[in-house]
Design an enzyme around this catalytic site. Structure first.
Site, PDB file in Angstrom:
ATOM      1  CE  LYS A   1      -3.151   2.942   0.714  1.00 37.24           C
ATOM      2  NZ  LYS A   1      -4.463   3.144   0.185  1.00 37.24           N
TER       3      LYS A   1
ATOM      4  CB  CYS B   1      -3.937   8.466   0.145  1.00 35.18           C
ATOM      5  SG  CYS B   1      -5.626   8.236   0.694  1.00 35.18           S
TER       6      CYS B   1
HETATM    7  N1  SAJ Z   1      -2.425  14.739  -8.678  1.00 31.81           N
HETATM    8  C1  SAJ Z   1      -1.672  15.576  -9.488  1.00 31.81           C
HETATM    9  N2  SAJ Z   1      -1.329  15.135 -10.730  1.00 31.81           N
HETATM   10  C2  SAJ Z   1      -1.715  13.918 -11.204  1.00 31.81           C
HETATM   11  C3  SAJ Z   1      -2.468  13.064 -10.388  1.00 31.81           C
HETATM   12  C4  SAJ Z   1      -2.820  13.501  -9.112  1.00 31.81           C
HETATM   13  O1  SAJ Z   1      -1.314  16.688  -9.083  1.00 31.81           O
HETATM   14  O2  SAJ Z   1      -1.390  13.611 -12.354  1.00 31.81           O
HETATM   15  C5  SAJ Z   1      -2.795  15.192  -7.311  1.00 31.81           C
HETATM   16  C6  SAJ Z   1      -4.304  15.321  -7.108  1.00 31.81           C
HETATM   17  O3  SAJ Z   1      -4.781  16.542  -7.576  1.00 31.81           O
HETATM   18  C7  SAJ Z   1      -4.398  15.196  -5.600  1.00 31.81           C
HETATM   19  C8  SAJ Z   1      -3.286  14.194  -5.280  1.00 31.81           C
HETATM   20  O4  SAJ Z   1      -2.411  14.198  -6.385  1.00 31.81           O
HETATM   21  O5  SAJ Z   1      -4.108  16.418  -4.956  1.00 31.81           O
HETATM   22  C9  SAJ Z   1      -3.781  12.788  -5.020  1.00 31.81           C
HETATM   23  O6  SAJ Z   1      -4.781  12.432  -5.966  1.00 31.81           O
HETATM   24  P1  SAJ Z   1      -4.843  10.983  -6.645  1.00 31.81           P
HETATM   25  O7  SAJ Z   1      -5.985  10.973  -7.577  1.00 31.81           O
HETATM   26  O8  SAJ Z   1      -3.525  10.634  -7.192  1.00 31.81           O
HETATM   27  O9  SAJ Z   1      -5.040   9.992  -5.441  1.00 31.81           O
HETATM   28  P2  SAJ Z   1      -6.040   9.879  -4.197  1.00 31.81           P
HETATM   29  O10 SAJ Z   1      -5.341  10.444  -2.990  1.00 31.81           O
HETATM   30  O11 SAJ Z   1      -7.399  10.361  -4.480  1.00 31.81           O
HETATM   31  O12 SAJ Z   1      -6.117   8.270  -4.078  1.00 31.81           O
HETATM   32  C10 SAJ Z   1      -4.905   7.532  -3.989  1.00 31.81           C
HETATM   33  C11 SAJ Z   1      -4.963   6.377  -4.995  1.00 31.81           C
HETATM   34  N3  SAJ Z   1      -3.652   5.733  -5.068  1.00 31.81           N
HETATM   35  C12 SAJ Z   1      -3.029   5.545  -6.263  1.00 31.81           C
HETATM   36  O13 SAJ Z   1      -3.498   5.911  -7.312  1.00 31.81           O
HETATM   37  C13 SAJ Z   1      -1.721   4.825  -6.208  1.00 31.81           C
HETATM   38  C14 SAJ Z   1      -6.031   5.388  -4.565  1.00 31.81           C
HETATM   39  O14 SAJ Z   1      -6.006   4.238  -5.407  1.00 31.81           O
HETATM   40  C15 SAJ Z   1      -5.791   4.954  -3.114  1.00 31.81           C
HETATM   41  O15 SAJ Z   1      -6.800   4.055  -2.672  1.00 31.81           O
HETATM   42  C16 SAJ Z   1      -5.863   6.197  -2.263  1.00 31.81           C
HETATM   43  O16 SAJ Z   1      -4.788   7.068  -2.665  1.00 31.81           O
HETATM   44  C17 SAJ Z   1      -5.691   5.804  -0.804  1.00 31.81           C
HETATM   45  O17 SAJ Z   1      -6.702   5.737  -0.089  1.00 31.81           O
HETATM   46  O18 SAJ Z   1      -4.558   5.489  -0.390  1.00 31.81           O
END
Ligand code: SAJ
Length: 414
Positions: free
Chosen positions: A212, A266
């Site tokens: 994780k 996360c």
């Molecule tokens: N973000 C960027 N650029 C990107 C992708 C995301 O700036 O290209 C930013 C988003 O705006 C946000 C942050 O990153 O601020 C996190 O967003 P996210 O969509 O990457 O992830 P979370 O936090 O919503 O969910 C993540 C997911 N983990 C992965 O994709 C590896 C999800 O599958 C997990 O279940 C979740 O964390 C968790 O609960 O740990």
């Protein structure tokens, strides 16, 4: 022994959907939360968080009597712990909620029960829970000392769902299931097979915990690369959005999107759980966290520059609208939101500033001066700063923005 009742500790973004999906499979679910208002609203068939379709599901399983919420646990075949694991001083994991949850279920455990930890946790936490429960229940045996013959099975199974798609991903994603012993893994797999269509993959608890943390650190490092590129490109006068699009045409390149920083509970937190345990070895993971945490300051600098540019061109102070407060698109979640941190920085510093966030009704308490307004009012401002790429914002026409000074931190309007 079949699993026909489950006690879910923690009814937040993960616990409540998990409880509801289990209940929809005709399992008796006792949901437990220390927040009595959340418990009351769930028992009325309502929800206290925003997640598509969850309201309909909770309403139906509560009405059918399969989901009941309470502030105290009760006896069940299985216990699922889904409480927060924030960090405390100096990015050290705060396991107090996990420990409190384990202590709260100890009196209700009986021979044959299964305990699963879902909360994101540092490596070794599941074994720690096994020892803690063993101390509290000397009448039972536990797998960290008794292995496959223990009375109680204990496993780690991380949630991996994406906010906004939780109900679909809970059912269809593969699950990594790591028992403290192989029989614990088997028993936990029985539980997840009740509602998971995706593959249930067996491992041990330490590997599952690390898995994780690895997934979220991988994403954090990749976003840090995109964010670093955006700052390099700003200096070199290169359009980073175009650059990424072009580089991604290479068959083995897949760069993520820069933004105003990384938020949520996360990605911005979990990498620290690796760094805290192995600081000497985690240099890249730590640097990525620092790059992503620095990005809001960079955006603040860009906003200040835009404000000065407006003043020198127009000879007056501008009005400013911040579009978006949530930590990412199309959700209401403000936890660790870089957008909110940026707006908080300007709260009280800018006389004529407003925020637009279509996904929340009440302004966050941390904002004392900057008011939450509707889109139309926000778009009257001179400077438009896009902080979250909500669909409503992406759909704005070029014409609406033509006369504005715009800072688009998400590449929504390129
Ligand atoms: N973000 C960027 N650029 C990107 C992708 C995301 O700036 O290209 C930013 C988003 O705006 C946000 C942050 O990153 O601020 C996190 O967003 P996210 O969509 O990457 O992830 P979370 O936090 O919503 O969910 C993540 C997911 N983990 C992965 O994709 C590896 C999800 O599958 C997990 O279940 C979740 O964390 C968790 O609960 O740990």
């Amino acid at each position: 022994m079949n699993i026909s009742s489950v006690c879910v500790i923690g009814l937040g973004y993960i616990g409540l959907p998990t409880a509801a999906v289990l209940a929809s499979r005709k399992v008796r679910v006792y949901g437990v939360d220390i927040n009595s208002r959340a418990v009351d609203s769930i028992n009325q068939g309502k929800i206290h968080i925003v997640e598509p379709d969850l309201d309909i599901l909770v309403h139906s399983v509560v009405n059918e009597g399969y989901l009941k919420a309470s502030t105290t646990p009760q006896c069940a075949d299985a216990f699922v712990i889904a409480v927060p694991t924030p960090f405390k001083n100096h990015f050290q994991p705060d396991l107090s909620y996990v420990e409190a949850a384990a202590r709260s279920i100890a009196p209700f455990l009986a021979k044959g029960n299964l305990v699963v930890l879902e909360s994101t946790s540092p490596v070794g936490t599941t074994e720690m829970i096994s020892s803690l429960l063993a101390e509290m229940r000397p009448d039972l045996t536990f797998p960290h000392t008794e292995g496959v013959s223990a009375d109680i099975s204990i496993a780690y199974c991380p949630e991996r769902v994406l906010p906004g798609h939780i109900l679909r991903e809970l059912v269809h994603n593969a699950r990594v299931i790591g028992g403290v012993s192989p029989s614990c893994t088997e028993r936990a797999t029985e539980l997840y097979k009740l509602f998971v269509d995706g593959e249930c993959i067996a491992t041990n608890s330490r590997t599952a915990e690390m898995c994780k943390l690895t997934e979220n650190s991988f994403r954090d490092v990749n976003i840090a690369f995109a964010n670093e590129l955006s700052m390099i490109c700003d200096k070199l006068d290169v359009n980073v959005w175009e650059l990424i699009k072009l580089a991604n045409r290479h068959p083995r390149v897949n760069i993520l999107q820069p933004g105003p920083g990384v938020g949520g509970h996360c990605i911005a937190v979990d990498p620290w759980f690796i760094v805290a345990k192995t600081p000497e070895e985690s240099r890249l993971i730590k640097t990525a966290r620092e790059v992503n945490d620095f990005k809001p300051q960079f955006v603040i600098k860009k906003i200040n520059e835009l404000q000065k540019k407006f003043e020198s061109e127009k000879g007056k102070a501008p009005s400013i609208a911040f579009l978006g407060l949530a930590f990412k698109a199309n959700i209401d979640d403000l936890r660790e939101s870089p957008a909110l941190h940026i707006v908080e920085y300007f709260d009280g510093k800018l006389p004529d500033a407003v925020a637009v966030e279509p996904n929340i009704q009440e302004p966050p308490k941390s904002l004392k001066h900057i008011k939450l307004v509707g889109m139309e009012q926000g778009l009257n401002s001179d400077i438009i700063v896009l902080l979250v790429d909500h669909t409503e914002f992406k759909q704005l026409s070029k014409e609406t923005l033509r006369t504005k000074f715009v800072l688009d931190t998400r590449g929504a309007w390129v």
